[in-house]
Design a protein around this motif. Structure first.
Motif, PDB file in Angstrom:
ATOM      1  N   TRP A 123      37.241  41.818  44.090  1.00 50.06           N
ATOM      2  CA  TRP A 123      38.556  41.167  44.114  1.00 50.06           C
ATOM      3  C   TRP A 123      38.531  39.988  45.082  1.00 50.06           C
ATOM      4  CZ3 TRP A 123      42.696  41.165  41.113  1.00 50.06           C
ATOM      5  CH2 TRP A 123      43.890  40.620  41.606  1.00 50.06           C
ATOM      6  N   LYS A 124      37.919  40.187  46.236  1.00 49.85           N
ATOM      7  CA  LYS A 124      37.818  39.112  47.227  1.00 49.85           C
ATOM      8  C   LYS A 124      36.934  37.976  46.702  1.00 49.85           C
ATOM      9  CE  LYS A 124      36.642  38.134  52.061  1.00 49.85           C
ATOM     10  NZ  LYS A 124      37.090  36.798  51.888  1.00 49.85           N
ATOM     11  N   VAL A 125      35.816  38.318  46.060  1.00 49.41           N
ATOM     12  CA  VAL A 125      34.927  37.300  45.477  1.00 49.41           C
ATOM     13  C   VAL A 125      35.719  36.451  44.479  1.00 49.41           C
ATOM     14  CG1 VAL A 125      32.938  36.968  43.944  1.00 49.41           C
ATOM     15  CG2 VAL A 125      32.773  38.570  45.847  1.00 49.41           C
ATOM     16  N   ALA A 167      34.505  51.847  43.883  1.00 50.09           N
ATOM     17  CA  ALA A 167      34.178  51.520  45.279  1.00 50.09           C
ATOM     18  C   ALA A 167      33.930  50.031  45.502  1.00 50.09           C
ATOM     19  CB  ALA A 167      32.944  52.317  45.717  1.00 50.09           C
ATOM     20  N   ASP A 168      33.523  49.298  44.461  1.00 49.07           N
ATOM     21  CA  ASP A 168      33.201  47.882  44.611  1.00 49.07           C
ATOM     22  C   ASP A 168      34.392  46.966  44.306  1.00 49.07           C
ATOM     23  OD1 ASP A 168      31.257  46.067  45.435  1.00 49.07           O
ATOM     24  OD2 ASP A 168      30.498  45.746  43.406  1.00 49.07           O
ATOM     25  N   TYR A 169      35.539  47.541  43.955  1.00 49.20           N
ATOM     26  CA  TYR A 169      36.684  46.735  43.538  1.00 49.20           C
ATOM     27  C   TYR A 169      37.132  45.755  44.625  1.00 49.20           C
ATOM     28  CZ  TYR A 169      41.288  45.390  41.811  1.00 49.20           C
ATOM     29  OH  TYR A 169      42.372  44.674  41.388  1.00 49.20           O
ATOM     30  N   ALA A 170      37.352  46.224  45.832  1.00 49.15           N
ATOM     31  CA  ALA A 170      37.877  45.353  46.903  1.00 49.15           C
ATOM     32  C   ALA A 170      36.954  44.163  47.145  1.00 49.15           C
ATOM     33  CB  ALA A 170      38.077  46.149  48.183  1.00 49.15           C
ATOM     34  N   ARG A 171      35.640  44.405  47.133  1.00 48.75           N
ATOM     35  CA  ARG A 171      34.692  43.313  47.354  1.00 48.75           C
ATOM     36  C   ARG A 171      34.756  42.305  46.203  1.00 48.75           C
ATOM     37  NH1 ARG A 171      29.891  41.444  45.897  1.00 48.75           N
ATOM     38  NH2 ARG A 171      29.529  43.080  44.352  1.00 48.75           N
ATOM     39  N   ARG A 184      44.732  32.603  43.867  1.00 52.43           N
ATOM     40  CA  ARG A 184      45.688  32.766  42.761  1.00 52.43           C
ATOM     41  C   ARG A 184      45.886  34.231  42.339  1.00 52.43           C
ATOM     42  NH1 ARG A 184      43.927  28.777  39.327  1.00 52.43           N
ATOM     43  NH2 ARG A 184      45.430  27.444  40.323  1.00 52.43           N
ATOM     44  N   TYR A 185      44.816  35.016  42.303  1.00 48.96           N
ATOM     45  CA  TYR A 185      44.936  36.384  41.797  1.00 48.96           C
ATOM     46  C   TYR A 185      45.791  37.272  42.692  1.00 48.96           C
ATOM     47  CZ  TYR A 185      41.399  34.749  38.597  1.00 48.96           C
ATOM     48  OH  TYR A 185      40.719  34.021  37.663  1.00 48.96           O
ATOM     49  N   ASN A 186      45.776  37.034  43.994  1.00 48.44           N
ATOM     50  CA  ASN A 186      46.678  37.797  44.873  1.00 48.44           C
ATOM     51  C   ASN A 186      48.134  37.520  44.504  1.00 48.44           C
ATOM     52  OD1 ASN A 186      44.804  39.215  46.384  1.00 48.44           O
ATOM     53  ND2 ASN A 186      44.638  37.627  47.931  1.00 48.44           N
ATOM     54  N   GLY A 187      48.440  36.259  44.186  1.00 48.97           N
ATOM     55  CA  GLY A 187      49.791  35.914  43.738  1.00 48.97           C
ATOM     56  C   GLY A 187      50.143  36.600  42.429  1.00 48.97           C
ATOM     57  N   TYR A 238      28.520  37.360  36.219  1.00 46.11           N
ATOM     58  CA  TYR A 238      29.685  36.482  36.141  1.00 46.11           C
ATOM     59  C   TYR A 238      30.915  37.363  36.325  1.00 46.11           C
ATOM     60  CZ  TYR A 238      26.479  33.024  34.307  1.00 46.11           C
ATOM     61  OH  TYR A 238      25.436  32.137  34.173  1.00 46.11           O
ATOM     62  N   ILE A 239      31.874  36.891  37.103  1.00 47.95           N
ATOM     63  CA  ILE A 239      33.077  37.656  37.408  1.00 47.95           C
ATOM     64  C   ILE A 239      34.288  36.931  36.838  1.00 47.95           C
ATOM     65  CG2 ILE A 239      34.501  38.641  39.254  1.00 47.95           C
ATOM     66  CD1 ILE A 239      31.595  39.753  39.138  1.00 47.95           C
ATOM     67  N   VAL A 240      35.087  37.650  36.041  1.00 51.42           N
ATOM     68  CA  VAL A 240      36.364  37.150  35.535  1.00 51.42           C
ATOM     69  C   VAL A 240      37.431  38.194  35.870  1.00 51.42           C
ATOM     70  CG1 VAL A 240      35.329  35.746  33.699  1.00 51.42           C
ATOM     71  CG2 VAL A 240      35.998  38.105  33.207  1.00 51.42           C
ATOM     72  N   VAL A 241      38.683  37.804  35.761  1.00 54.29           N
ATOM     73  CA  VAL A 241      39.774  38.693  36.141  1.00 54.29           C
ATOM     74  C   VAL A 241      40.764  38.798  34.984  1.00 54.29           C
ATOM     75  CG1 VAL A 241      41.630  39.087  37.812  1.00 54.29           C
ATOM     76  CG2 VAL A 241      39.473  38.078  38.568  1.00 54.29           C
TER      77      VAL A 241
END
Length: 154
Positions: free
Chosen positions: A118-120, A112-116, A130-133, A66-69
């Motif tokens: 972040w996109k997910v 190394a996996d951050y960009a992937r 929303r997170y890019n904003g 599960y991915i949260v930000v």
């Protein structure tokens, strides 16, 4: 950058009400906020206090994880729950009424996996990038958090 008035006066109060209902019903009501992403309840132990804490958070999946930000709406500091899980990475998660143990891992831009990931997170249904904003509102790098469910019998 400051929070837009609509988000501040309408969005945030709605999210607080949703959080109260979702946590208050132990996940039975509120897994999916209409028009928004699915949410889970993250149960942590306070980094300083040792007290039990819980927060409802938008999530998406990456395989079994599960991915949260840890965005806090683009605030200058990470949310308290992020510091809690860094101090105590063994957490519990409700997805709807189903509760399970998980291990939390913060992922930052030097991973190394951050960009992937972040996109997910930005591509999750109902999120609308929303997170890019939020990242544009702050100079801190917003962490992505991977919640890996404990294996049954482990």
């Amino acid at each position: 950058m400051t929070m837009p008035p609509f988000e501040k006066y309408v969005g945030v109060p709605m999210l607080r009400l949703h959080d109260k209902i979702y946590r208050g019903t132990n996940g039975r009501i509120g897994h999916h906020f209409p028009g928004g992403p699915k949410t889970l309840i993250l149960h942590t132990v306070g980094a300083k206090t040792g007290a039990q804490r819980s927060n409802s958070l938008a999530y998406t999946r990456d395989g079994d994880d599960y991915i949260v930000v840890a965005s806090k709406g683009g605030a200058p500091a990470s949310p308290g729950w992020y510091f809690n899980l860094k101090a105590h990475p063994q957490v519990e998660v409700n997805v709807g009424p189903r509760r399970f143990r998980a291990t939390a891992r913060g992922v930052t831009p030097d991973d190394a996996d951050y960009a992937r990931l972040w996109k997910v997170a930005n591509d999750m249904p109902g999120n609308r990038n929303r997170y890019n904003g939020y990242q544009q509102r702050t100079t801190r790098a917003i962490p992505v958090v991977v919640l890996t469910p404990a294996r049954v019998g482990a």
